[in-house]
Scaffold this active site. Structure first.
Site, PDB file in Angstrom:
ATOM      1  N   GLY A  16     -12.001  -3.315  -1.939  1.00 56.78           N
ATOM      2  CA  GLY A  16     -12.656  -2.038  -1.670  1.00 56.78           C
ATOM      3  C   GLY A  16     -11.832  -0.901  -2.221  1.00 56.78           C
ATOM      4  O   GLY A  16     -10.670  -1.073  -2.609  1.00 56.78           O
ATOM      5  N   GLY A  19     -11.117   7.271  -1.617  1.00 61.41           N
ATOM      6  CA  GLY A  19     -10.611   8.448  -2.298  1.00 61.41           C
ATOM      7  C   GLY A  19      -9.131   8.393  -2.596  1.00 61.41           C
ATOM      8  O   GLY A  19      -8.651   9.028  -3.533  1.00 61.41           O
ATOM      9  N   PHE A  20      -8.365   7.613  -1.793  1.00 52.48           N
ATOM     10  CA  PHE A  20      -6.914   7.635  -1.947  1.00 52.48           C
ATOM     11  C   PHE A  20      -6.342   6.358  -2.547  1.00 52.48           C
ATOM     12  O   PHE A  20      -5.138   6.283  -2.781  1.00 52.48           O
ATOM     13  CB  PHE A  20      -6.241   7.895  -0.596  1.00 52.48           C
ATOM     14  CG  PHE A  20      -6.510   9.265  -0.065  1.00 52.48           C
ATOM     15  CD1 PHE A  20      -6.238  10.387  -0.822  1.00 52.48           C
ATOM     16  CD2 PHE A  20      -7.037   9.434   1.201  1.00 52.48           C
ATOM     17  CE1 PHE A  20      -6.480  11.654  -0.339  1.00 52.48           C
ATOM     18  CE2 PHE A  20      -7.277  10.699   1.708  1.00 52.48           C
ATOM     19  CZ  PHE A  20      -6.999  11.829   0.924  1.00 52.48           C
ATOM     20  N   LYS A  38      -2.734  -2.981  -0.832  1.00 54.20           N
ATOM     21  CA  LYS A  38      -3.252  -1.610  -0.820  1.00 54.20           C
ATOM     22  C   LYS A  38      -2.405  -0.759  -1.768  1.00 54.20           C
ATOM     23  O   LYS A  38      -1.209  -0.565  -1.542  1.00 54.20           O
ATOM     24  CB  LYS A  38      -3.196  -1.054   0.608  1.00 54.20           C
ATOM     25  CG  LYS A  38      -3.646   0.384   0.749  1.00 54.20           C
ATOM     26  CD  LYS A  38      -3.508   0.827   2.204  1.00 54.20           C
ATOM     27  CE  LYS A  38      -3.862   2.285   2.390  1.00 54.20           C
ATOM     28  NZ  LYS A  38      -3.668   2.712   3.786  1.00 54.20           N
ATOM     29  N   ARG A 127      -3.270   9.128  15.031  1.00 57.98           N
ATOM     30  CA  ARG A 127      -3.961  10.346  14.612  1.00 57.98           C
ATOM     31  C   ARG A 127      -5.169  10.130  13.701  1.00 57.98           C
ATOM     32  O   ARG A 127      -5.722  11.091  13.172  1.00 57.98           O
ATOM     33  CB  ARG A 127      -2.996  11.323  13.938  1.00 57.98           C
ATOM     34  CG  ARG A 127      -1.895  11.805  14.875  1.00 57.98           C
ATOM     35  CD  ARG A 127      -1.311  13.114  14.423  1.00 57.98           C
ATOM     36  NE  ARG A 127      -0.598  13.001  13.184  1.00 57.98           N
ATOM     37  CZ  ARG A 127      -0.141  14.039  12.497  1.00 57.98           C
ATOM     38  NH1 ARG A 127      -0.364  15.255  12.928  1.00 57.98           N
ATOM     39  NH2 ARG A 127       0.527  13.855  11.391  1.00 57.98           N
ATOM     40  N   ASN A 133     -11.161   2.213  10.887  1.00 58.34           N
ATOM     41  CA  ASN A 133      -9.765   1.778  10.895  1.00 58.34           C
ATOM     42  C   ASN A 133      -9.499   0.682  11.916  1.00 58.34           C
ATOM     43  O   ASN A 133      -8.337   0.378  12.210  1.00 58.34           O
ATOM     44  CB  ASN A 133      -8.835   2.970  11.145  1.00 58.34           C
ATOM     45  CG  ASN A 133      -8.680   3.845   9.923  1.00 58.34           C
ATOM     46  OD1 ASN A 133      -8.905   3.397   8.803  1.00 58.34           O
ATOM     47  ND2 ASN A 133      -8.321   5.097  10.131  1.00 58.34           N
TER      48      ASN A 133
END
Length: 536
Positions: A16, A19-20, A38, A127, A133
Site C-alpha cells: 500500500g 501521502g508519506f 515501510k 496522538r 492505525n
C-alpha cells in the site's frame, strides 16, 4: 520497486501507499519471514527530521513486546536519505471502514486501551489513534501501529505537531488549540475510534469532511448521540471519554480499559455485525477481501490488578476472519445513526461558532478570577479548622477516621472537608450513567488512584452522579490540583506538578440510597501505577 534495495531484504511487492510513503511486502532473508517494509518518501535532511524518525522508532520499539502493538524488527536509512522501518506483517488489514457489533467493538477498545496504558506508563503518547492505525495480524489479533506522531519524554520542541498532521474526526479538541499533548488526548481518540466502529462514522463529524477550523471547534461542542442497537451503558462510557474538556474525561487509558471491560455485554448483545467495508491493508494497502467480515470472538477483561474481573478464560481470545463467509459481500444496509450534517446541524454549528468568543470570556473568568480565590482558600496559612467542624465531620464520614488539623482540604472555606488517617487506594474508576464504582486495593498493590480528601456532598447538589457532582464549584475547589499538590508527603513532592491529576469519586448509587452523603477526592500520577502511598 525494482530500484529499491535494502540489505537483508528481498522486495516482493507493494502492500500500500499513502501521502508519506510506501509499504512493501518483503522477505527478511536471514530468518526467512515475510515482513512489512515501510519506506518514507521524505528525505531526512535536517536534524529535526532525523529526531522525528528516531522518535517513531524508539516509541514503537519500546512497546514491541505488547501483544497489541505492531512489533518493529529493524530500522535505518537508505543511501538517498529516506528512512525505513521493518514491521510485523499484518495481513488482516486495518479496521478502517469496518462496523462491529457492541461486544466486538468493546473487545477492540479493551485491547488497544491496554496498549495505550503500557505506552503512557513509559511516557509515550500515540496522538494518532484511529481505525486505520489498528491492524489485524496473521493470528487475528488487533495491534496498534504508526507511532509517527508519538511523543517521548525527551521529545522537546519536536513534540508539537501542526493541525494539518491531525485527523480532525479523531483528534481531541484541545489539539486544535495547540495545547500540550497529554494521555487524555489518546483516551479521546480511542473512544472516537470505538464509536466509529459501532456507528460507521466518528462522533460529531459528518461523512463529507470539515472545511475549516471554526467548524471543527464548533463540532467538538455537539452532544454525543446514542447509536441504534448499542447498549446505553457502552455509549455512556464512550460519552465520558469523549468529553470536550479533557479534565472531565475518563482519566487514563487504564481506566478506560477497565470501564469498557466492565460493561455487561455478551457475544450476542446488540445488533449483529453484517458485511463490512474493509478499506485498508497493512498501513494503508488493501489486503483483505471486501467480502470477508471482521468477526472477533468474545471479549476477555485484561488480567491485571485493579481491573474488573469477568467470567471467561484468561487467555485472550483470537480474533479470526471466517473462511466460510459468503462471496460478494454487500454494503452495510443498516440505517446510520441520526447524526449526519443536515441543515439543522449547520445552523447549530453556525450558532456555536458565534459563541466561541463568549466562551473565551467564561474561560478567562474561570481561570483568572475564580482560581486565585481557590488558591487563597486552600493555602495552609488560611482560616484554622474549629473543633465544632471536626465534630460534625465525624458524623458525616461514618466508618472513616478523619482529621482536619494540617489537612489542606480542610482549609477550603465552607466545604467541611477532611483528610483520612488510613491510606485508601483504588483501581480504575468505572462510571456508567453516573454511577461510580472502584475496587479498593492495598496501597502496596499496583493501583490507579489514592484518596487525598473527603467532604460532604453539598446540599444544593445532593446526587451520586459523578459528572454532575464534579461540576459543583465547592467540589471543584476541594478536589482541585492545588489541594492535591499541597496534600502530598515525602518524595511525592519531588514529582513534577504537571504529572498529577485529580478527580471526584462520589458514593455509588447503592451507597447513596443507603444514606452515604460524602465524596472522595482522588489523585494519581499520569502514566504511573504505584505500589505506595503518596498522601500518608
Amino acid at each position: 520497486m525494482s530500484e529499491l534495495s535494502v540489505p537483508g531484504y528481498e522486495i516482493k511487492g507493494v502492500l500500500g501507499q499513502g501521502g508519506f510513503g510506501v509499504v512493501y511486502l518483503a522477505l527478511q532473508s536471514t530468518v526467512g519471514r515475510e515482513v512489512a517494509l515501510k519506506v518514507d518518501n521524505r528525505v531526512l535532511l535536517s536534524d529535526r527530521d532525523r529526531r522525528r524518525f528516531l522518535r517513531e522508532v524508539t516509541a514503537a520499539g519500546a512497546l514491541s513486546g505488547h501483544p497489541h502493538v505492531v512489533p518493529v524488527y529493524d530500522a535505518g536509512l537508505l543511501p538517498d536519505g529516506r528512512p525505513y522501518m521493518v514491521l510485523e506483517l499484518c495481513p488482516g488489514g486495518s479496521l478502517s471502514g469496518r462496523m462491529l457489533s457492541p461486544d466486538e467493538a468493546r473487545d477492540v477498545g479493551v485491547r488497544i486501551a491496554d496498549a495505550l496504558a503500557a505506552a503512557h506508563a513509559q511516557g509515550v503518547l500515540h496522538r494518532d489513534v484511529k481505525p486505520g492505525n489498528i491492524l489485524l495480524n496473521r493470528y487475528g489479533q488487533v495491534a496498534l501501529s504508526d507511532f509517527g506522531l508519538a511523543t517521548m519524554p525527551a521529545s522537546g520542541p519536536e513534540a508539537s505537531v501542526t493541525r494539518e498532521s491531525l485527523t480532525p474526526s479523531y483528534a481531541p479538541p484541545e489539539a486544535f488549540e495547540l495545547a500540550e499533548p497529554s494521555p487524555a488526548g489518546d483516551v479521546y481518540a480511542l473512544a472516537a475510534t470505538v464509536y466509529a466502529l459501532l456507528s460507521g462514522r466518528p462522533p460529531r463529524f459528518p461523512e463529507s469532511g470539515v472545511p475549516n477550523l471554526a467548524m471543527i471547534l464548533a463540532l467538538h461542542r455537539l452532544p454525543i448521540p446514542e447509536i441504534p442497537g448499542v447498549p446505553p451503558e457502552l455509549t455512556a462510557v464512550l460519552r465520558q471519554a469523549l468529553a470536550t474538556d479533557p479534565r472531565e474525561r475518563i482519566p487514563s487509558a487504564a481506566a478506560l480499559r477497565d470501564a469498557l471491560a466492565a460493561v455487561p455485554l455478551g457475544p450476542s448483545s446488540g445488533r449483529p455485525a453484517g458485511p463490512q467495508r474493509p478499506e485498508a491493508g497493512h498501513h494503508g494497502g488493501p489486503l483483505s477481501s471486501p467480502s470477508v467480515p471482521f468477526t472477533p470472538s468474545v471479549p476477555t477483561p485484561m488480567s491485571r490488578p485493579g481491573s474488573p474481573q469477568a467470567p471467561g478464560p484468561q487467555q485472550a481470545p483470537v480474533m479470526r476472519q471466517p473462511t466460510d463467509a459468503p462471496p460478494g459481500g454487500q454494503p452495510d444496509t443498516r440505517p446510520s445513526a441520526p447524526h449526519g450534517l443536515n441543515k439543522a446541524l449547520v445552523a447549530v454549528i453556525a450558532a456555536l461558532s458565534l459563541v466561541i468568543a463568549v466562551g473565551a470570556g467564561v474561560i478567562v473568568y474561570t481561570q483568572v478570577i475564580q482560581q486565585p480565590e481557590t488558591r487563597r482558600q486552600a493555602e495552609p496559612g488560611s482560616t484554622a479548622t474549629t473543633e465544632k467542624a471536626t465534630s460534625e465531620a465525624a458524623k458525616v464520614f461514618t466508618g472513616l477516621d478523619t482529621y482536619t488539623q494540617n489537612c489542606p482540604a480542610a482549609k477550603v472555606r465552607g466545604a467541611g472537608a477532611a483528610c483520612v488517617r488510613e491510606s485508601e487506594c483504588w483501581g480504575g474508576l468505572v462510571i456508567i450513567t453516573g454511577d461510580t464504582k472502584a475496587r479498593r486495593l492495598g496501597c502496596e498493590e499496583t493501583h490507579s488512584w489514592e484518596t487525598f480528601a473527603v467532604a460532604p456532598i453539598p446540599k444544593d447538589s445532593d446526587t451520586y452522579v459523578q459528572q454532575d457532582l464534579a461540576k459543583h464549584p465547592k467540589v471543584k475547589r476541594v478536589c482541585s490540583r492545588t489541594v492535591l499538590l499541597a496534600s502530598r508527603v515525602g518524595t511525592a513532592r519531588n514529582i513534577a506538578a504537571l504529572r498529577w491529576q485529580a478527580d471526584v469519586m462520589p458514593p455509588s448509587q447503592a451507597q447513596f440510597e443507603d444514606g452515604v452523603r460524602f465524596y472522595r477526592c482522588i489523585g494519581s500520577v499520569i502514566g504511573q501505577e504505584p505500589r505506595r502511598s503518596f498522601f500518608r
